[in-house]
Design an enzyme around this catalytic site. Sequence first.
Site, short mmCIF file in Angstrom:
data_model
loop_
_atom_site.label_atom_id
_atom_site.label_comp_id
_atom_site.label_asym_id
_atom_site.label_seq_id
_atom_site.Cartn_x
_atom_site.Cartn_y
_atom_site.Cartn_z
N ALA A 22 17.24 90.09 28.43
CA ALA A 22 18.70 89.97 28.71
C ALA A 22 19.35 91.24 28.36
CB ALA A 22 19.17 88.92 27.49
N ARG A 34 19.60 87.48 20.94
CA ARG A 34 19.28 87.89 19.43
C ARG A 34 20.11 89.10 18.74
NH1 ARG A 34 15.35 85.77 22.21
NH2 ARG A 34 14.37 84.00 21.47
N HIS A 119 11.60 82.49 33.45
CA HIS A 119 12.58 81.45 32.98
C HIS A 119 13.46 80.56 33.74
CE1 HIS A 119 11.63 83.51 28.71
NE2 HIS A 119 10.32 82.74 29.21
N CYS A 152 19.81 62.20 38.60
CA CYS A 152 19.51 62.43 40.08
C CYS A 152 19.55 61.17 40.77
CB CYS A 152 18.08 62.70 39.96
SG CYS A 152 17.27 63.01 41.83
N ASP A 235 20.51 103.08 25.00
CA ASP A 235 21.21 101.97 26.00
C ASP A 235 20.62 102.14 27.49
OD1 ASP A 235 23.87 100.61 26.63
OD2 ASP A 235 23.97 102.12 28.26
P1 OAD Z 1 16.95 89.15 23.06
O1 OAD Z 1 18.26 88.80 22.75
O2 OAD Z 1 15.71 88.49 22.43
O3 OAD Z 1 16.58 90.63 23.34
C1 OAD Z 1 17.50 91.52 24.03
C2 OAD Z 1 16.95 93.10 23.66
O4 OAD Z 1 18.19 93.82 24.38
C3 OAD Z 1 17.63 93.27 22.19
O5 OAD Z 1 16.67 93.79 21.49
C4 OAD Z 1 18.86 94.11 22.24
O6 OAD Z 1 18.75 95.28 21.13
C5 OAD Z 1 18.38 94.96 23.70
N1 OAD Z 1 19.84 95.16 24.27
C6 OAD Z 1 20.72 94.74 24.41
N2 OAD Z 1 21.63 95.28 25.34
C7 OAD Z 1 21.27 96.50 25.51
C8 OAD Z 1 21.66 97.59 26.02
N3 OAD Z 1 23.04 97.66 27.00
N4 OAD Z 1 20.90 98.61 26.33
C9 OAD Z 1 19.61 98.49 25.47
N5 OAD Z 1 19.28 97.54 25.00
C10 OAD Z 1 20.05 96.45 24.80
O7 OAD Z 1 16.70 88.54 24.77
P2 OAD Z 1 15.36 88.37 25.80
O8 OAD Z 1 14.25 89.33 25.05
O9 OAD Z 1 15.50 88.69 27.04
O10 OAD Z 1 14.30 82.11 26.93
O11 OAD Z 1 15.07 87.11 25.11
C11 OAD Z 1 13.83 86.29 25.66
C12 OAD Z 1 13.91 84.89 25.79
O12 OAD Z 1 14.45 84.17 24.58
C13 OAD Z 1 14.78 84.65 26.90
O13 OAD Z 1 14.51 84.64 28.20
C14 OAD Z 1 15.33 82.88 26.58
C15 OAD Z 1 15.73 83.34 25.03
O14 OAD Z 1 15.28 82.24 24.32
C16 OAD Z 1 14.38 81.04 26.89
O15 OAD Z 1 15.43 80.57 26.52
C17 OAD Z 1 13.26 80.04 27.08
ZN ZN Z 2 15.16 63.10 41.08
#
Ligand code: OAD
Ligand code: ZN
Length: 246
Positions: A22, A34, A119, A152, A235
């Site tokens: 994300a 997070r 996902h 559906c 960043d």
């Molecule tokens: P997280 O929100 O867990 O982690 C995003 C990371 O990106 C964080 O550690 C931030 O510090 C970093 N971050 C944000 N903006 C940034 C920027 N501009 N530059 C550098 N770093 C940055 O998101 P994910 O790891 O993608 O799944 O989350 C994993 C999964 O948890 C998602 O796919 C979703 C969620 O629950 C499901 O819902 C199944």
């Molecule tokens: Zn259906």
Amino acid sequence: SGVERLGDMIANAGIIVPFTGAGISTECGIPDFRSPGGIWTRNRPIPFDEFVASQEARDESWRRRFAMEEVFAAAKPGRGHRALASLHRAGKIPAVITQNIDNLHQASGFAADRVIELHGNTTYARCIGCGQDYQLDWVKRRFDQDGAAPNCTACDEPVKTATISFGQAMPEDQMQRATELSQACDLFIAIGSSLVVWPAAGFPMMAKNAGARLVIINREPTEQDDIADLVIHHDIGEALGPFVGN
Ligand code: OAD
Ligand code: ZN
């Protein structure tokens, strides 16, 4: 610096596989999960079994999705997406593995079959029974008419965004392709993920074990910094901006 070393590693690698979370889309106005203000700091996730069992959970899930519509509809690829698209056009990146559901890799120039969505995708909907796809507009109209999330028209099972919720089965074909790419690459770059959600978070280690070099780009430390060959706590737009070509 880290970004210079990254440039050398990119120049010297044959096959590069990016793995995005994300954090690559926050500069596009889409919140992550997070960080402070992230989605899971405001809302508790609705697990798949709850979505299946409860009309109230389905209604809440769709209300949340509609509340995000302007954000998703307005979002354009950021510097991170554009840098990866440039390296893709240059033949360095065969495909991108993503945990993101926002369709921005496709919008940046990757063909749909070059984006491995672990996902799913939130820009359309799907019946959880028969798999029929629906447009969000259709869901919205039905929701507004009936005051409730629709089922559906073919099989009467609930319609959900085409995303993977906690407790929902992972897409087998995408998992298989992600496995093959992770094991085939010379350089694996994890970008903008806290690397805490499994099985997705297993791919950096899988790549490393198969002989790839591992780079992690993330503002905050991640669970897996200690196994990386290079960690860039920076960043993403700044770190990848130099690789945005034409
Ligand atoms: P997280 O929100 O867990 O982690 C995003 C990371 O990106 C964080 O550690 C931030 O510090 C970093 N971050 C944000 N903006 C940034 C920027 N501009 N530059 C550098 N770093 C940055 O998101 P994910 O790891 O993608 O799944 O989350 C994993 C999964 O948890 C998602 O796919 C979703 C969620 O629950 C499901 O819902 C199944
Ligand atoms: Zn259906």
